[in-house]
Scaffold this motif. Structure first.
Motif, PDB file in Angstrom:
ATOM      1  N   GLN A 196       2.175   1.758  -3.504  1.00 33.69           N
ATOM      2  CA  GLN A 196       1.267   2.242  -4.381  1.00 33.69           C
ATOM      3  C   GLN A 196       0.834   3.459  -4.196  1.00 33.69           C
ATOM      4  O   GLN A 196       0.780   4.406  -4.801  1.00 33.69           O
ATOM      5  CB  GLN A 196      -0.270   1.334  -4.283  1.00 33.69           C
ATOM      6  CG  GLN A 196      -0.101  -0.024  -4.667  1.00 33.69           C
ATOM      7  CD  GLN A 196      -1.296  -0.802  -4.282  1.00 33.69           C
ATOM      8  OE1 GLN A 196      -2.187  -0.444  -3.412  1.00 33.69           O
ATOM      9  NE2 GLN A 196      -1.669  -2.077  -5.009  1.00 33.69           N
ATOM     10  N   ARG A 205       0.825  -1.164  -0.149  1.00 37.40           N
ATOM     11  CA  ARG A 205       0.012  -0.079   0.068  1.00 37.40           C
ATOM     12  C   ARG A 205       0.918   1.380  -0.094  1.00 37.40           C
ATOM     13  O   ARG A 205       0.537   2.299  -0.824  1.00 37.40           O
ATOM     14  CB  ARG A 205      -1.104   0.064   1.281  1.00 37.40           C
ATOM     15  CG  ARG A 205      -2.115  -0.751   0.976  1.00 37.40           C
ATOM     16  CD  ARG A 205      -3.091  -0.673   2.220  1.00 37.40           C
ATOM     17  NE  ARG A 205      -2.820  -0.738   3.351  1.00 37.40           N
ATOM     18  CZ  ARG A 205      -2.473  -1.905   4.237  1.00 37.40           C
ATOM     19  NH1 ARG A 205      -2.736  -2.932   3.431  1.00 37.40           N
ATOM     20  NH2 ARG A 205      -2.181  -1.741   5.649  1.00 37.40           N
ATOM     21  N   ALA A 256      -4.634   2.185 -13.577  1.00 41.04           N
ATOM     22  CA  ALA A 256      -4.826   1.552 -12.177  1.00 41.04           C
ATOM     23  C   ALA A 256      -6.121   1.720 -11.530  1.00 41.04           C
ATOM     24  O   ALA A 256      -6.565   1.108 -10.893  1.00 41.04           O
ATOM     25  CB  ALA A 256      -3.536   2.254 -11.351  1.00 41.04           C
TER      26      ALA A 256
END
Length: 184
Positions: free
Chosen positions: A11, A8, A36
């Motif tokens: 990202q 996470r 995405a």
């Protein structure tokens, strides 16, 4: 550090970098964001506007807004994903408010949205938001999901749940306060 948390963070860093590149005019960065997130964004918009064609228009407009205002994104105020999804949600709610949504919502649709398992299944199992939503009592959780995932107004929620408007508003307010406290 566990793997999902690290993933996470990666990202988030990638999305933050892509937004910064968009702010400098890098069209490929916008494409990265689109690839995405466009699918999930369309799903969120469709839950609110109830029509695929309108949802796609909302997402298209959202990417135009993301492109134009990427320089205004401030990582100190929240994650890039939250910023992007707030744009989509607000645009979808504007479509509903403007009356472009012509299909009435059926009670079966409400059941799907109100079903905690369906709504919570869209969140990552290790998500702090999911954990906090699961801690809320059923009334507060259902009202929050109907309002923020389903895009229903307080009055619509009250009518569908057969609860007084003031009660629904209190459930939403208290639910938001509990979420804020839990996420802090």
């Amino acid at each position: 550090m566990d793997f999902p948390a690290q993933e996470r963070q990666t990202q988030t860093a990638e999305m933050t970098a892509a937004l910064a590149r968009c702010a400098r005019g890098d069209r490929l960065a916008l494409r990265v964001l689109f690839d995405a997130e466009a699918g999930r964004m369309t799903g969120i918009a469709q839950r609110i506007v109830r029509r695929r064609d309108l949802a796609e228009e909302v997402v298209q407009e959202a990417f135009v807004r993301i492109w134009r205002s990427a320089g205004r994104y401030d990582p100190a105020l929240g994650s890039p994903r939250s910023w992007i999804y707030a744009i989509v949600r607000n645009l979808a709610l504007n479509v509903v408010r403007d009356g472009r949504r012509e299909i009435a919502v059926e009670d079966d649709d409400l059941t799907g949205i109100a079903d905690d398992r369906v709504a919570l299944a869209t969140l990552d199992e290790s998500s702090a938001l999911r954990r906090c939503l699961e801690r809320l009592d059923d009334n507060r959780r259902t009202c929050l999901l109907l309002a923020y995932v389903g895009g229903f107004s307080h009055g619509e929620i009250a009518g569908r749940l057969g609860a007084p408007l003031g009660t629904v508003k209190a459930w939403i307010r208290r639910g938001l306060l509990a979420l804020r406290e839990c996420l802090a």
